[in-house]
Design a protein around this motif. Structure first.
Motif, PDB file in Angstrom:
ATOM      1  N   VAL A 154      -6.757  -4.197   0.460  1.00 29.49           N
ATOM      2  CA  VAL A 154      -6.783  -4.599  -0.945  1.00 29.49           C
ATOM      3  C   VAL A 154      -6.059  -3.544  -1.769  1.00 29.49           C
ATOM      4  N   LEU A 155      -5.150  -3.984  -2.637  1.00 28.12           N
ATOM      5  CA  LEU A 155      -4.300  -3.065  -3.396  1.00 28.12           C
ATOM      6  C   LEU A 155      -4.846  -2.719  -4.777  1.00 28.12           C
ATOM      7  N   HIS A 156      -5.798  -3.501  -5.266  1.00 24.36           N
ATOM      8  CA  HIS A 156      -6.342  -3.307  -6.616  1.00 24.36           C
ATOM      9  C   HIS A 156      -5.246  -3.392  -7.678  1.00 24.36           C
ATOM     10  N   GLN A 157      -4.259  -4.192  -7.427  1.00 21.99           N
ATOM     11  CA  GLN A 157      -3.215  -4.562  -8.378  1.00 21.99           C
ATOM     12  C   GLN A 157      -2.483  -5.754  -7.785  1.00 21.99           C
ATOM     13  N   ARG A 158      -1.646  -6.388  -8.570  1.00 10.34           N
ATOM     14  CA  ARG A 158      -0.906  -7.540  -8.063  1.00 10.34           C
ATOM     15  C   ARG A 158       0.013  -7.124  -6.927  1.00 10.34           C
ATOM     16  N   GLY A 159      -0.029  -7.892  -5.855  1.00  9.01           N
ATOM     17  CA  GLY A 159       0.815  -7.566  -4.722  1.00  9.01           C
ATOM     18  C   GLY A 159       2.291  -7.518  -5.077  1.00  9.01           C
ATOM     19  N   ALA A 160       2.715  -8.412  -5.967  1.00 11.11           N
ATOM     20  CA  ALA A 160       4.117  -8.438  -6.366  1.00 11.11           C
ATOM     21  C   ALA A 160       4.526  -7.188  -7.117  1.00 11.11           C
ATOM     22  N   HIS A 161       3.557  -6.415  -7.614  1.00 13.35           N
ATOM     23  CA  HIS A 161       3.851  -5.186  -8.348  1.00 13.35           C
ATOM     24  C   HIS A 161       3.765  -3.950  -7.458  1.00 13.35           C
ATOM     25  N   SER A 162       3.621  -4.149  -6.153  1.00 13.59           N
ATOM     26  CA  SER A 162       3.542  -3.031  -5.211  1.00 13.59           C
ATOM     27  C   SER A 162       4.862  -2.901  -4.464  1.00 13.59           C
ATOM     28  N   ARG A 163       5.358  -1.683  -4.391  1.00 16.18           N
ATOM     29  CA  ARG A 163       6.537  -1.427  -3.567  1.00 16.18           C
ATOM     30  C   ARG A 163       6.053  -0.858  -2.240  1.00 16.18           C
ATOM     31  N   LEU A 164       6.686  -1.277  -1.149  1.00 17.69           N
ATOM     32  CA  LEU A 164       6.244  -0.787   0.153  1.00 17.69           C
ATOM     33  C   LEU A 164       7.437  -0.534   1.059  1.00 17.69           C
ATOM     34  N   CYS A 165       7.149   0.200   2.136  1.00 18.77           N
ATOM     35  CA  CYS A 165       8.163   0.526   3.126  1.00 18.77           C
ATOM     36  C   CYS A 165       7.475   0.611   4.483  1.00 18.77           C
ATOM     37  N   VAL A 166       8.073   0.018   5.503  1.00 22.82           N
ATOM     38  CA  VAL A 166       7.540   0.054   6.860  1.00 22.82           C
ATOM     39  C   VAL A 166       8.478   0.871   7.719  1.00 22.82           C
ATOM     40  N   ALA A 167       7.948   1.926   8.374  1.00 30.86           N
ATOM     41  CA  ALA A 167       8.785   2.793   9.210  1.00 30.86           C
ATOM     42  C   ALA A 167       7.909   3.653  10.096  1.00 30.86           C
ATOM     43  N   GLY A 218       5.902   3.200  12.585  1.00 31.22           N
ATOM     44  CA  GLY A 218       4.523   2.840  12.847  1.00 31.22           C
ATOM     45  C   GLY A 218       3.596   3.024  11.676  1.00 31.22           C
ATOM     46  N   ARG A 219       4.152   3.174  10.484  1.00 26.91           N
ATOM     47  CA  ARG A 219       3.356   3.379   9.274  1.00 26.91           C
ATOM     48  C   ARG A 219       3.816   2.416   8.178  1.00 26.91           C
ATOM     49  N   VAL A 220       2.911   2.140   7.256  1.00 28.39           N
ATOM     50  CA  VAL A 220       3.217   1.357   6.065  1.00 28.39           C
ATOM     51  C   VAL A 220       2.955   2.242   4.857  1.00 28.39           C
ATOM     52  N   LEU A 221       3.973   2.471   4.044  1.00 27.08           N
ATOM     53  CA  LEU A 221       3.827   3.208   2.787  1.00 27.08           C
ATOM     54  C   LEU A 221       3.753   2.184   1.673  1.00 27.08           C
ATOM     55  N   VAL A 222       2.730   2.274   0.828  1.00 27.08           N
ATOM     56  CA  VAL A 222       2.557   1.280  -0.220  1.00 27.08           C
ATOM     57  C   VAL A 222       2.014   1.920  -1.487  1.00 27.08           C
ATOM     58  N   HIS A 223       2.481   1.438  -2.630  1.00 27.19           N
ATOM     59  CA  HIS A 223       1.969   1.869  -3.928  1.00 27.19           C
ATOM     60  C   HIS A 223       0.821   0.947  -4.304  1.00 27.19           C
ATOM     61  N   GLU A 224      -0.340   1.525  -4.663  1.00 28.71           N
ATOM     62  CA  GLU A 224      -1.508   0.727  -4.998  1.00 28.71           C
ATOM     63  C   GLU A 224      -2.305   1.401  -6.113  1.00 28.71           C
ATOM     64  N   ARG A 225      -3.298   0.648  -6.661  1.00 33.34           N
ATOM     65  CA  ARG A 225      -4.183   1.145  -7.727  1.00 33.34           C
ATOM     66  C   ARG A 225      -3.393   1.692  -8.915  1.00 33.34           C
ATOM     67  N   HIS A 226      -2.179   1.196  -9.105  1.00 33.15           N
ATOM     68  CA  HIS A 226      -1.335   1.513 -10.262  1.00 33.15           C
ATOM     69  C   HIS A 226      -0.865   2.959 -10.311  1.00 33.15           C
ATOM     70  N   SER A 227      -1.313   3.828  -9.388  1.00 36.03           N
ATOM     71  CA  SER A 227      -0.957   5.241  -9.519  1.00 36.03           C
ATOM     72  C   SER A 227      -0.949   6.007  -8.206  1.00 36.03           C
ATOM     73  N   ARG A 228      -1.196   5.344  -7.064  1.00 34.12           N
ATOM     74  CA  ARG A 228      -1.347   6.058  -5.807  1.00 34.12           C
ATOM     75  C   ARG A 228      -0.300   5.610  -4.791  1.00 34.12           C
ATOM     76  N   LEU A 229       0.129   6.553  -3.960  1.00 33.08           N
ATOM     77  CA  LEU A 229       0.969   6.240  -2.817  1.00 33.08           C
ATOM     78  C   LEU A 229       0.129   6.470  -1.567  1.00 33.08           C
ATOM     79  N   VAL A 230       0.017   5.445  -0.714  1.00 33.01           N
ATOM     80  CA  VAL A 230      -0.882   5.480   0.436  1.00 33.01           C
ATOM     81  C   VAL A 230      -0.087   5.228   1.707  1.00 33.01           C
ATOM     82  N   CYS A 231      -0.450   5.958   2.763  1.00 30.55           N
ATOM     83  CA  CYS A 231       0.140   5.766   4.073  1.00 30.55           C
ATOM     84  C   CYS A 231      -0.889   5.097   4.971  1.00 30.55           C
ATOM     85  N   LEU A 232      -0.543   3.942   5.546  1.00 28.57           N
ATOM     86  CA  LEU A 232      -1.434   3.186   6.421  1.00 28.57           C
ATOM     87  C   LEU A 232      -0.881   3.150   7.835  1.00 28.57           C
TER      88      LEU A 232
END
Length: 343
Positions: free
Chosen positions: A10-23, A25-39
């Protein structure tokens, strides 16, 4: 075969407003309007979580580093991919945008023509060079040993270490721009494709600096780079009446080989290769899995290749985009989350 959900974040913001990158074996995604998270791409578990700022204008993974440019601050930040540790930051001109990395050089600037392109060392953020004046360019691409820029009916190649122009091409029609998205698709060391005008695909050749225009398309195309999957170049079509579609064309001559057309709903961004063909999604949350391409040289018929809708399954209430997540896996950006699926 039914798709199987692997994980959801869950991103706690609109998915369309999240930028992400897959590389890597990791997913980098912007979420909660202010955080960059590595999954972890395998199970969605978080590895690290750092403050960044509002929606990133650009997010790039380069080797063991992550580069991010937030919208609310003209600061380029470089993080360690493994730990999220901040390695360096560089001050930029206001309204900077675009990020491309090649041979240890980070190029930024040129977005909408607001700023001059500038280069920094990937290792430590040290400034390398800056263009003398603002230049408008689409998102540059690393190709042919240089950085490929483009605007309107012109494309040009820069030396990443000096900023010197080393080659240029005159295009028959203006590039179909994508603002902060990609417009160039690298085919190989000598060929790079882009959509020009409303129905044309051109291929730039490093050898002889030629521009080849592939077979014009029957339907109008949306801007953005052609996508590669199942041995074809996939072009997103613009259709009247609220529908949409993708057409897969031969990368050598532009001949249509596959077409996915849906009348009732627009298709989302992204085409993902599967073990048996490709998968695309509709904005209403349906996933369409389409059989593999027709054999090269097979007759397309007077109306072009057959329209295929394949097997339909639901993967969310709303889907903004789909991304490849590894062999046989797909990542969907839904209304407010990321959802990973095994195909």
């Amino acid at each position: 075969m039914v798709v199987v959900e692997l994980w959801e974040r869950v991103l706690h913001q609109r998915g369309a407003h999240s930028r992400l990158c897959v590389a890597g074996g990791r997913v980098l995604v912007h979420e909660r309007h202010s955080r960059l998270v590595c999954l972890d791409a395998a199970d969605g578990s978080p590895g690290w979580d750092v403050p960044l700022g509002t929606w990133p204008r650009a997010l790039v993974v380069a080797g063991d580093r992550v580069l991010a440019l937030p919208q609310d601050r003209p600061v380029l930040s470089c993080f360690a991919l493994a730990s999220g540790a901040l390695l360096w930051q560089a001050e930029l001109a206001r309204c900077s945008g675009h990020l491309t990395v090649l041979d240890g050089v980070v190029l930024t600037g040129g977005w909408r023509g607001y700023t001059a392109p500038a280069a920094f060392a990937l290792a430590d953020g040290r400034p390398l060079w800056r263009a003398p004046a603002p230049v408008r360019t689409e998102l540059p691409a690393a190709w042919a040993g240089g950085l490929l820029l483009g605007d309107g009916t012109r494309a040009w190649l820069l030396d990443p270490r000096t900023g010197r122009e080393t080659a240029s091409w005159l295009l028959p029609l203006p590039l179909a721009g994508a603002d902060s998205g990609t417009v160039f698709t690298v085919l190989d060391e000598d060929r790079c494709a882009a959509v020009c005008g409303s129905r044309s695909v051109v291929v730039l050749s490093r050898t002889g600096r030629a521009v080849e225009v592939l077979r014009p398309q029957r339907n109008a195309l949306l801007g953005g780079a052609p996508l590669r999957a199942d041995g074809l170049l996939w072009l997103r079509e613009r259709r009247c009446g609220g529908g949409g579609g993708w057409v897969g064309v031969d990368p050598l001559d532009g001949t249509p080989r596959q077409r996915v057309a849906v009348r009732e709903r627009p298709v989302t961004a992204g085409v993902v290769g599967t073990p048996t063909g490709v998968a695309v999604a509709l904005e209403d949350g349906a996933l369409l899995r389409v059989p593999g391409q027709e054999l090269p040289g097979a007759p397309a018929g007077p109306a072009g290749p057959a329209r295929r809708t394949g097997h339909r399954e639901r993967i969310g209430h709303r889907v903004a985009a789909v991304h490849p997540l590894g062999p046989g896996r797909l990542l969907a950006v839904t209304r407010n989350s990321l959802r990973a699926w095994q195909l």
